[in-house]
Design an enzyme around this catalytic site. Structure first.
Site, mmCIF file in Angstrom:
data_model
loop_
_atom_site.group_PDB
_atom_site.id
_atom_site.type_symbol
_atom_site.label_atom_id
_atom_site.label_comp_id
_atom_site.label_asym_id
_atom_site.label_seq_id
_atom_site.Cartn_x
_atom_site.Cartn_y
_atom_site.Cartn_z
ATOM 1 N N SER A 179 -1.916 4.941 5.447
ATOM 2 C CA SER A 179 -2.396 6.326 5.425
ATOM 3 C C SER A 179 -2.381 6.834 6.858
ATOM 4 O O SER A 179 -3.168 6.379 7.686
ATOM 5 C CB SER A 179 -3.818 6.395 4.870
ATOM 6 O OG SER A 179 -3.848 5.944 3.549
ATOM 7 N N MET B 56 -7.043 4.789 9.872
ATOM 8 C CA MET B 56 -5.893 4.466 9.052
ATOM 9 C C MET B 56 -6.244 3.326 8.097
ATOM 10 O O MET B 56 -6.955 2.399 8.468
ATOM 11 C CB MET B 56 -4.747 4.049 9.974
ATOM 12 C CG MET B 56 -3.416 3.883 9.311
ATOM 13 S SD MET B 56 -2.154 3.334 10.506
ATOM 14 C CE MET B 56 -2.071 4.747 11.600
ATOM 15 N N CYS B 57 -5.748 3.404 6.871
ATOM 16 C CA CYS B 57 -5.950 2.301 5.939
ATOM 17 C C CYS B 57 -4.605 1.880 5.359
ATOM 18 O O CYS B 57 -3.593 2.549 5.528
ATOM 19 C CB CYS B 57 -6.948 2.674 4.844
ATOM 20 S SG CYS B 57 -6.330 3.781 3.588
ATOM 21 N N THR B 58 -4.625 0.725 4.717
ATOM 22 C CA THR B 58 -3.430 0.183 4.083
ATOM 23 C C THR B 58 -3.548 0.404 2.581
ATOM 24 O O THR B 58 -4.601 0.157 1.999
ATOM 25 C CB THR B 58 -3.301 -1.322 4.362
ATOM 26 O OG1 THR B 58 -3.324 -1.517 5.775
ATOM 27 C CG2 THR B 58 -2.025 -1.883 3.796
ATOM 28 N N THR C 63 -7.177 -0.526 1.280
ATOM 29 C CA THR C 63 -8.084 -1.332 2.091
ATOM 30 C C THR C 63 -8.503 -0.497 3.290
ATOM 31 O O THR C 63 -7.673 -0.087 4.091
ATOM 32 C CB THR C 63 -7.393 -2.629 2.559
ATOM 33 O OG1 THR C 63 -6.894 -3.319 1.406
ATOM 34 C CG2 THR C 63 -8.367 -3.526 3.296
#
Length: 185
Positions: A40, A59-61, A77
């Site tokens: 993201s 930021m996430c995965t 996540t």
């Protein structure tokens, strides 16, 4: 007075529905190419939770996988303090390829999710209209296969978010997280 109020509310609702109907969906959408790991990169929203949490977001995965019945399993996540938090969502396919629906079991909100544009290998721009009993909100996500995107892609995200009625204060390029997020959570 009552009839006038109902008429105004009806027009407002019609306007909101029409605005969402104007949100495009990727032509010739190929769901199998959307699967895999994404980061993201950008998030834009006019929701209250976004305004309250914006300064904490990173930021996430997100991992997208197809289910046997053609829906999408979406696992994100997020960094939360020094821990990782996972959220699983099941996006149900609709009659229109590239458009999905989701109902939050926690909040009861209904999500109309559209993959607006993607080249599958670099980026994906996703628009979501969220409806709940307290009102509706708009969210735009920019996903990337890597932790960085070209200035042109970032500008396209900002431009599209503005087209959805979001202000610059409601548009965020997410700060990167450390590598520790990769293997934990």
């Amino acid at each position: 007075m009552h009839a006038t109020l109902l008429g105004v509310l009806g027009l407002a609702l019609l306007g909101a529905l029409h605005a969402q109907d104007g949100v495009p969906v990727q032509s010739d959408f190929q769901q199998d190419k959307l699967t895999g790991r994404w980061y993201s990169i950008g998030l834009a929203s006019n929701s209250n939770w976004f305004k309250e949490k914006k300064h904490l977001m990173k930021m996430c995965t997100t991992v997208i996988s197809a289910t046997a019945d053609g829906n999408l399993e979406v696992t994100s996540t997020y960094p939360k303090g020094d821990q990782c938090e996972k959220r699983n969502s099941l996006y149900s396919k609709t009659e229109q390829p590239g458009r999905f629906s989701y109902t939050s079991p926690r909040w009861g909100s209904k999500h109309d999710i559209r993959v607006v544009e993607t080249n599958y290998e670099e980026y994906a721009l996703v628009a979501t209209q969220i409806s709940k009993s307290t009102g509706s909100s708009t969210m735009v996500l920019l996903y990337s296969r890597t932790k960085e995107l070209s200035p042109e892609r970032l500008e396209r995200f900002t431009q599209f978010s503005r087209e959805q009625g979001l202000t610059d204060e409601e548009i965020l390029i997410l700060p990167q997280t450390g590598e520790r997020l990769e293997g934990r959570g």
